[in-house]
Design a protein around this motif. Sequence first.
Motif, mmCIF file in Angstrom:
data_model
loop_
_atom_site.group_PDB
_atom_site.id
_atom_site.type_symbol
_atom_site.label_atom_id
_atom_site.label_comp_id
_atom_site.label_asym_id
_atom_site.label_seq_id
_atom_site.Cartn_x
_atom_site.Cartn_y
_atom_site.Cartn_z
ATOM 1 N N ALA A 148 0.815 -1.216 0.000
ATOM 2 C CA ALA A 148 0.000 0.000 0.000
ATOM 3 C C ALA A 148 0.848 1.264 0.000
ATOM 4 O O ALA A 148 0.365 2.345 -0.349
ATOM 5 C CB ALA A 148 -0.934 0.005 1.213
ATOM 6 N N SER A 149 2.113 1.146 0.374
ATOM 7 C CA SER A 149 2.984 2.325 0.451
ATOM 8 C C SER A 149 3.674 2.630 -0.881
ATOM 9 O O SER A 149 4.354 3.660 -1.001
ATOM 10 C CB SER A 149 4.051 2.127 1.542
ATOM 11 O OG SER A 149 4.972 1.104 1.170
ATOM 12 N N VAL A 150 3.510 1.758 -1.866
ATOM 13 C CA VAL A 150 4.121 2.008 -3.177
ATOM 14 C C VAL A 150 3.404 3.179 -3.836
ATOM 15 O O VAL A 150 2.172 3.177 -3.958
ATOM 16 C CB VAL A 150 4.032 0.758 -4.093
ATOM 17 C CG1 VAL A 150 4.638 1.063 -5.462
ATOM 18 C CG2 VAL A 150 4.754 -0.419 -3.446
ATOM 19 N N GLN A 151 4.172 4.197 -4.251
ATOM 20 C CA GLN A 151 3.571 5.383 -4.856
ATOM 21 C C GLN A 151 2.913 5.032 -6.191
ATOM 22 O O GLN A 151 3.351 4.130 -6.901
ATOM 23 C CB GLN A 151 4.644 6.453 -5.069
ATOM 24 C CG GLN A 151 5.211 7.001 -3.764
ATOM 25 C CD GLN A 151 6.381 7.935 -4.008
ATOM 26 O OE1 GLN A 151 7.467 7.513 -4.348
ATOM 27 N NE2 GLN A 151 6.133 9.233 -3.843
ATOM 28 N N ASN A 152 1.870 5.758 -6.517
ATOM 29 C CA ASN A 152 1.100 5.468 -7.722
ATOM 30 C C ASN A 152 1.952 5.447 -8.980
ATOM 31 O O ASN A 152 1.777 4.577 -9.840
ATOM 32 C CB ASN A 152 -0.040 6.480 -7.877
ATOM 33 C CG ASN A 152 -1.172 6.252 -6.887
ATOM 34 O OD1 ASN A 152 -1.369 5.126 -6.423
ATOM 35 N ND2 ASN A 152 -1.894 7.302 -6.553
ATOM 36 N N TRP A 153 2.881 6.412 -9.105
ATOM 37 C CA TRP A 153 3.707 6.477 -10.325
ATOM 38 C C TRP A 153 4.575 5.239 -10.481
ATOM 39 O O TRP A 153 4.962 4.889 -11.613
ATOM 40 C CB TRP A 153 4.592 7.729 -10.301
ATOM 41 C CG TRP A 153 5.705 7.672 -9.295
ATOM 42 C CD1 TRP A 153 5.713 8.214 -8.041
ATOM 43 C CD2 TRP A 153 6.983 7.037 -9.444
ATOM 44 N NE1 TRP A 153 6.901 7.952 -7.390
ATOM 45 C CE2 TRP A 153 7.707 7.232 -8.236
ATOM 46 C CE3 TRP A 153 7.581 6.319 -10.474
ATOM 47 C CZ2 TRP A 153 8.993 6.742 -8.037
ATOM 48 C CZ3 TRP A 153 8.884 5.813 -10.276
ATOM 49 C CH2 TRP A 153 9.566 6.034 -9.070
ATOM 50 N N ALA A 154 4.879 4.561 -9.381
ATOM 51 C CA ALA A 154 5.815 3.439 -9.417
ATOM 52 C C ALA A 154 5.145 2.074 -9.499
ATOM 53 O O ALA A 154 5.814 1.062 -9.762
ATOM 54 C CB ALA A 154 6.702 3.472 -8.169
ATOM 55 N N LYS A 155 3.834 2.010 -9.310
ATOM 56 C CA LYS A 155 3.170 0.708 -9.177
ATOM 57 C C LYS A 155 3.357 -0.198 -10.390
ATOM 58 O O LYS A 155 3.644 -1.386 -10.262
ATOM 59 C CB LYS A 155 1.674 0.914 -8.879
ATOM 60 C CG LYS A 155 1.424 1.348 -7.438
ATOM 61 C CD LYS A 155 -0.056 1.467 -7.121
ATOM 62 C CE LYS A 155 -0.244 1.840 -5.654
ATOM 63 N NZ LYS A 155 -1.670 1.968 -5.289
#
Length: 267
Positions: A255-262
């Motif tokens: 859940a802590s993975v940033q949206n740009w990096a998913k």
Amino acid sequence: APVALTIKKSDEGIVISGEVVDQNDATLRTVRVADNEKSAKLNIEAKNVTYKLYADKKLTTEATADVQLDQGTTFLYAKVRYSDGETELVTIKIVSARTSISYKDSAKIPNWAKTYIDKLNASGTGILQGDSEGNFNAANSMTRYEVAAIAVRLLGIDATQYAGVKLEYTDTIAKWAENYVKAVTKLGIMGGSNNSEGQLVFDGKSSTTRSQLAKIIVELSFFDNEMSQSVNDYYTANKDAVDSYYNSFDFADEASVQNWAKTYVKL
């Protein structure tokens, strides 16, 4: 031999001094120079053709025949135009094997990492070079500058060919890393981010995060494999399979993975 010119015509093409022509693909030429050489000047003869040299396989940047050898294998690409107007891309592979480095701090390299580091070191590729004092610094985080340098070496690129690229970053780029940053920026492997004042910065001295590294690895793979799809298009087309594999790891901090990096992390 005719095959040294082209697979299309026996009397047209380019000949490179010292070349060894791949017997299965005459568009691949290998030129070997002495081990640990830092530079090479290619002698290219054009027979009834014109050609331009490029620094990368996407032909983003024109190159010269004066090549700086930062790693064991460096590539140039010649776009050859024949008398009938047809074109052909010739890959020039320049090989100068690197001697293994005896890192002064080798005793500090953890056992889990030593196998991988030793294998890279013995490969003659020169991908990992250590610092100016001869240390590997295994416990240190890698800066964005250092990752840019490694990315360029992995692609077998002469970063000095990108010296003319204009960067839009507002922060000062370290002199030693400038051409590496120009190359990875031009090729779309790495980019900058906006600081608190809204200015675009490369932030080269900062440590590379795992999310940033995931993006770099994916972009490197797509570039080197000449993928026709963008990263997002590839993910969309293979979403079910990618998500299924990724979800099997059940990462506690997903859940802590940033949206740009998913997308990059999943791939």
